[in-house]
Design a protein around this motif. Structure first.
Motif, PDB file in Angstrom:
ATOM      1  N   THR A 129       0.619  -1.116   0.575  1.00  0.00           N
ATOM      2  CA  THR A 129       0.268   0.215  -0.018  1.00  0.00           C
ATOM      3  C   THR A 129       1.346   1.489  -0.044  1.00  0.00           C
ATOM      4  O   THR A 129       1.795   1.493   0.639  1.00  0.00           O
ATOM      5  N   GLY A 130       0.416   2.253  -0.251  1.00  0.00           N
ATOM      6  CA  GLY A 130       1.284   3.386  -1.015  1.00  0.00           C
ATOM      7  C   GLY A 130       2.299   3.381  -2.122  1.00  0.00           C
ATOM      8  O   GLY A 130       3.420   4.332  -1.966  1.00  0.00           O
ATOM      9  N   GLU A 131       2.160   2.353  -2.950  1.00  0.00           N
ATOM     10  CA  GLU A 131       3.765   2.225  -3.357  1.00  0.00           C
ATOM     11  C   GLU A 131       3.112   2.813  -4.947  1.00  0.00           C
ATOM     12  O   GLU A 131       4.026   2.733  -5.734  1.00  0.00           O
ATOM     13  N   GLY A 132       2.008   3.115  -5.544  1.00  0.00           N
ATOM     14  CA  GLY A 132       1.513   4.051  -6.202  1.00  0.00           C
ATOM     15  C   GLY A 132       1.544   3.206  -7.377  1.00  0.00           C
ATOM     16  O   GLY A 132       1.581   2.950  -8.696  1.00  0.00           O
ATOM     17  N   LYS A 133       0.477   2.011  -6.851  1.00  0.00           N
ATOM     18  CA  LYS A 133      -0.181   0.751  -7.699  1.00  0.00           C
ATOM     19  C   LYS A 133      -0.934   1.664  -9.105  1.00  0.00           C
ATOM     20  O   LYS A 133      -0.831   1.562 -10.155  1.00  0.00           O
ATOM     21  N   THR A 134      -1.936   2.598  -9.147  1.00  0.00           N
ATOM     22  CA  THR A 134      -2.586   3.651  -9.369  1.00  0.00           C
ATOM     23  C   THR A 134      -1.942   3.698 -10.436  1.00  0.00           C
ATOM     24  O   THR A 134      -1.932   4.444 -12.167  1.00  0.00           O
ATOM     25  N   LEU A 135      -0.534   5.067 -10.233  1.00  0.00           N
ATOM     26  CA  LEU A 135       0.482   5.300 -11.449  1.00  0.00           C
ATOM     27  C   LEU A 135       1.381   3.506 -12.729  1.00  0.00           C
ATOM     28  O   LEU A 135       1.317   3.893 -13.079  1.00  0.00           O
ATOM     29  N   VAL A 136       1.458   2.964 -11.541  1.00  0.00           N
ATOM     30  CA  VAL A 136       1.844   1.782 -12.300  1.00  0.00           C
ATOM     31  C   VAL A 136       0.890   1.311 -13.771  1.00  0.00           C
ATOM     32  O   VAL A 136       1.365   0.868 -14.932  1.00  0.00           O
TER      33      VAL A 136
END
Length: 898
Positions: free
Chosen positions: A105-112
């Motif tokens: 969580t917080g690693e930016g999956k949406t951007l990935v």
């Protein structure tokens, strides 16, 4: 074990080796960064056309991954001010390889997701990004859409309430965001349409599933169902409901583990006496054939009263019973429980009772998502379910390392004797954290528990508590985004799939959006600067206090849900703590641990008002969670085995419908069906290898009239010399074909082709609906075959095949009969050629284990044509021309609709 550990230490795990395999491409993308930074916006945007030209000339898509990813990274920097980390590039490559990216969580999956989405959208076949709710679909489409639109791609959103035209436009976009339910329901609805033009989806090329464990595992227990209204029995529900409160504990039994309830012999005798006295049943036994419906209603009412709890499983709002999702804690307006349970709850709560629904089409998430040529997913918790992902979906799970090492401290569980003692301890910890200005997030499993905890905190002087549960989900994104403010106390009903980061000091972007509305120029700049300074100050204060403290009020059935709650803390290397509090009265403890657990804990030193933290007990809790997960996996596998049988038949029906819709005319198909019916009626009346005098002429004559609408001179034919079955067949086929040809000439060939297509599609749909009901009933009773030492699944397969064969035979007879009797009638405002009427449909989500059915109203627009046409106008107007009535529609969608 020791050797395996040694090998992993020496060579690294398989996951480590796969992650290392991506490093050369990461280095190549990084090497392109200086070159791409020098490009103008127009030159960067032109890369999209350049890549598409290369694909058109035969270049393979995977060979473009390095420049495509470099393009997306540069576009993200220019549009969002965000630069993909190296680990995010790795995550994008995992998505591109038909795999699941596990990132914290917080690693930016949406951007990935933007990396793989852009790369695969270059092929022009569409990319679907699947989220768990409409809010995330809209947010991500707007937020990440800045990148796609900058690079010349179109972005669409699929959400509840859109018209078919809006849905079709969204699916036509290069990248389409939407929820799992909406994608699945659109597939089912498309296969109930009457022409390609009415269908909204354009295929299943590539999908990225966000919160993939929630959608493909937790919710995979729940098939998607399209249903329509059936008979209204609201009075019976109200009548039955008043008898349940008359029962005592000896009259029924409760199975909490399987969420079921049943009547004891004493309870049945009591109910029989009361129901017969009140005239609800005619005979003395509840289990007489005439009382089957009454038993069904009684069982639903018992579950409503004894299994389902208000403010936990559902809430009452605006005179409606609204389901609370067991995984996310959100309200699910418009969705309903199945098999009469929702009506029983409405009767229990004295609100308006809505009618039940009939199944029209269904599919499981497993079979829907297996339609995609290429499927991938991302989540923070998937590795524990890697075997299931590989077995059912063919998806590998790759754990991507964090950008910054995790600094969160996960403390051991604290175990108490009672819920009251546990809540007192939680309250004390919250007060302690608040005194040192440490932000606190408390996760609960129900609305009831969240409000109970809030009351405890108020008594201790903590009054400004933010409660995030199914009652207030409209504000959930903003509430959760500010949960990292120093001294903030947020109580949340379940953290699965929230999709909003908790940033220490508060979420800067959301504060700016909320507090600068209407400001412009210097006022806007000044207020923005003030907010940035305030957030920076608060972040430093929260870091000093130890970061976000996450408190779990009890263990969830699934370890993944607990891990998702823990993962809210420690974002991007921030410090943080997590701790779970457990009592012997918690649902999980009561269901899986007998009274001896209390004795064991007492022997370990557990006293009233005190807690104990013991590794053995924690492992026992985790084993219980593992058992629940294994049980749910078995349920999903079992559902899939049965649905695979139906899926084979579904594919045949849906593919046949598409072929019929694509055909300009189906005259040959109708003729083949007519000839098959001739063979069938001859076989029934004239035994094989029999003489004419042995034929049942009266039966054959009646069948000719019923199915073919002809009256051939059978007695004269039989008296002729040389008459046999083959000659009889030829003459009947000739007579039936001549009758059909004469009718076509009389009505008009173009109009007849429309009638043929309409009748055959309507017949398929009607028989398929009945077939679904029969298969549903069969699946519920076939399990009893096991008592006779017969495999229920094999029995289901065999009988389902026989039923499908009967469906095809019935289809031939029904179409032939209708075509032989149909006559053209000019009517004003004929209905749209849709079967059934989509405006009456409900989209349902059923849990086979508990019988829960979640339903949402389907949106459909049907404008009736106007004016009246003469038979001559009907006959000479071609199907794709505008209707002469002046409605503005094509003829086939207006007066040409049958």
């Amino acid at each position: 074990m020791a050797l395996a550990a040694l090998a992993r230490k020496l060579f690294g795990s398989a996951n480590d080796r796969r992650v290392r395999r991506y490093q050369p491409k990461v280095d190549a993308i990084n090497a392109l960064e200086p070159e791409f930074e020098k490009l103008s916006d127009d030159q960067l945007r032109a890369k999209t056309d350049e890549f598409r030209d290369q694909l058109a000339k035969g270049e393979k898509l995977d060979n473009l991954i390095v420049p495509a990813f470099a393009t997306v990274r540069e576009a993200a920097k220019r549009t969002l001010g965000m630069r993909h980390f190296d680990v995010q590039l790795i995550g994008g490559m995992v998505l591109n390889e038909h795999s699941i990216t596990e990132m914290r969580t917080g690693e930016g999956k949406t951007l990935v997701a933007t990396l793989a989405a852009y790369h695969n959208a270059l092929a022009g076949k569409g990319v679907h990004i699947v989220t768990v709710n409409d809010y995330l679909a809209s947010r991500d489409a707007e937020w990440m859409g800045n990148i796609y639109r900058f690079l010349g791609l179109e972005v669409g959103i699929i959400k509840h309430g859109l018209s078919d035209a809006e849905r079709k436009a969204a699916y036509a976009a290069d990248i389409t965001y939407g929820t799992n339910n909406e994608f699945g329901f659109d597939y089912l609805r498309d296969n109930m349409k009457y022409s390609r033009e009415q269908m909204v989806q354009r295929g299943h090329n590539f999908a990225i599933v966000d919160e993939v464990d929630s959608i493909l595992i937790d919710e995979a227990r729940t098939p998607l169902i399209i249903s329509g209204p059936s008979q209204d029995r609201s009075e019976l529900y109200t009548t039955i409901d008043k008898y349940i409160p008359l029962l005592v504990e000896e009259d029924y039994t409760i199975d909490e583990k399987h969420r079921s309830a049943s009547f004891t012999d004493e309870g049945i005798e009591k109910l029989e006496e009361i129901l017969e006295r009140d005239g609800v049943i005619k005979s003395g036994s509840l289990y007489d054939i005439d009382n089957v419906s009454i038993v069904h209603h009684l069982n639903s009412a018992l579950r409503a009263h004894k299994i389902f709890s208000r403010d936990k499983d559902y809430i009452v709002r605006n005179d409606e019973v609204v389901i609370i999702d067991e995984f996310t804690g959100r309200m699910m307006p418009g969705r309903r429980f199945s098999e009469g349970l929702h009506q029983a709850l409405e009767a229990k709560e004295k609100v308006k009772i809505q009618p039940e629904n009939q199944t029209l089409a269904s599919i499981t998430f497993q079979n829907y998502f297996r339609l995609y040529k290429k499927l991938s997913g991302m989540t923070g918790t998937a590795d524990t379910e890697a075997a299931e992902f590989a077995d059912i979906y063919g998806l590998a799970v790759v754990t991507v390392p964090t950008n910054v090492p995790i600094a969160r401290i996960d403390e051991d569980d604290a175990i108490y004797r009672t819920v009251e003692e546990k809540f007192n301890a939680i309250t004390d910890l919250v007060v302690e954290c608040r005194e040192r200005r440490q932000p606190v997030l408390v996760g609960t499993t129900s609305i009831e528990r969240s409000e109970m905890l809030a009351e405890h905190l108020k008594k201790k002087g903590v009054k400004d508590v933010q409660i995030l549960n199914a009652r207030y989900h409209e504000q959930e994104a903003y509430i959760i985004s500010q949960a990292g403010v120093p001294g903030a106390v947020t109580i949340a009903t379940n953290m699965a799939g929230r999709g909003t980061d908790i940033q220490l000091g508060g979420n800067l972007e959301m504060r700016i959006a909320a507090e600068t509305e209407g400001l412009e120029g210097e006022a806007l700049e000044k207020r923005t600067a003030e907010i940035k300074a305030d957030v920076a100050k608060r972040k430093a204060e929260a870091l000093e206090a130890g970061g976000l403290m996450v408190i779990g009020t009890e263990r969830h059935e699934s370890r993944r849900i607990d891990n998702q709650l823990r993962g809210r803390s420690g974002r991007q290397g921030d410090p943080g703590h997590s701790k779970f509090f457990v009592s012997l009265q918690d649902d999980l403890m009561r269901r899986f641990f007998p009274e001896r657990m209390e004795k064991i804990l007492t022997s370990l030193g557990l006293k009233d008002g005190e807690s104990i933290s013991d590794g053995l007990v924690t492992k026992a809790i985790e084993r219980a969670q593992t058992r629940v997960e294994a049980h749910n996996f078995d349920i999903r596998k079992n559902i899939l085995k049965y649905d695979d049988v139906m899926n084979d038949q579904r594919k045949v029906i849906f593919e046949q419908r598409l072929e019929l819709m694509d055909d300009e005319h189906v005259t040959d198909t109708i003729a083949d069906m007519r000839h098959d019916v001739v063979d069938s009626i001859i076989a029934k009346s004239c035994p094989d290898r029999s003489f004419p005098e042995q034929w049942n002429i009266e039966q054959l004559q009646a069948a000719c009239k019923t199915y073919l609408n002809i009256a051939p001179p059978l007695p004269e034919w039989i008296d002729e010399e040389g008459m046999d079955l083959e000659v009889l067949r030829e003459r009947l086929i000739k007579a039936a074909d001549e009758f059909a040809a004469a009718k076509s000439a009389r009505i008009g060939p173009d109009t007849m082709r429309q009638i043929e297509k309409s009748i055959i599609l309507q017949s398929i749909d009607g028989l398929w609906r009945d077939h679904l009901i029969t298969l549903d009933h069969l699946s519920k009773v076939v399990g009893w075959r096991g008592l006779a030492q017969r495999d229920p699944l094999n029995e289901y397969k065999q009988e389902a095949f026989e039923l499908f064969s009967q469906l095809l035979n019935n289809l031939r007879e029904l179409v032939t009969t209708q075509m032989s009797h149909v006559e053209l009638q000019v009517r004003q405002a004929p209905p749209q050629p849709q079967a059934p009427d989509l405006s009456q449909l409900k989209a349902s989500h059923i849990n086979p284990q508990t019988g829960e059915n979640e339903v949402s109203q389907a949106a459909a627009q049907a404008n009736a044509p106007r004016g009246q046409l003469t038979p001559e106008q009907m006959a000479r107007t071609r199907r794709n021309e505008l209707c002469p009535c002046g409605s503005g529609k094509k003829f086939k969608h207006c007066h040409g609709a049958y």
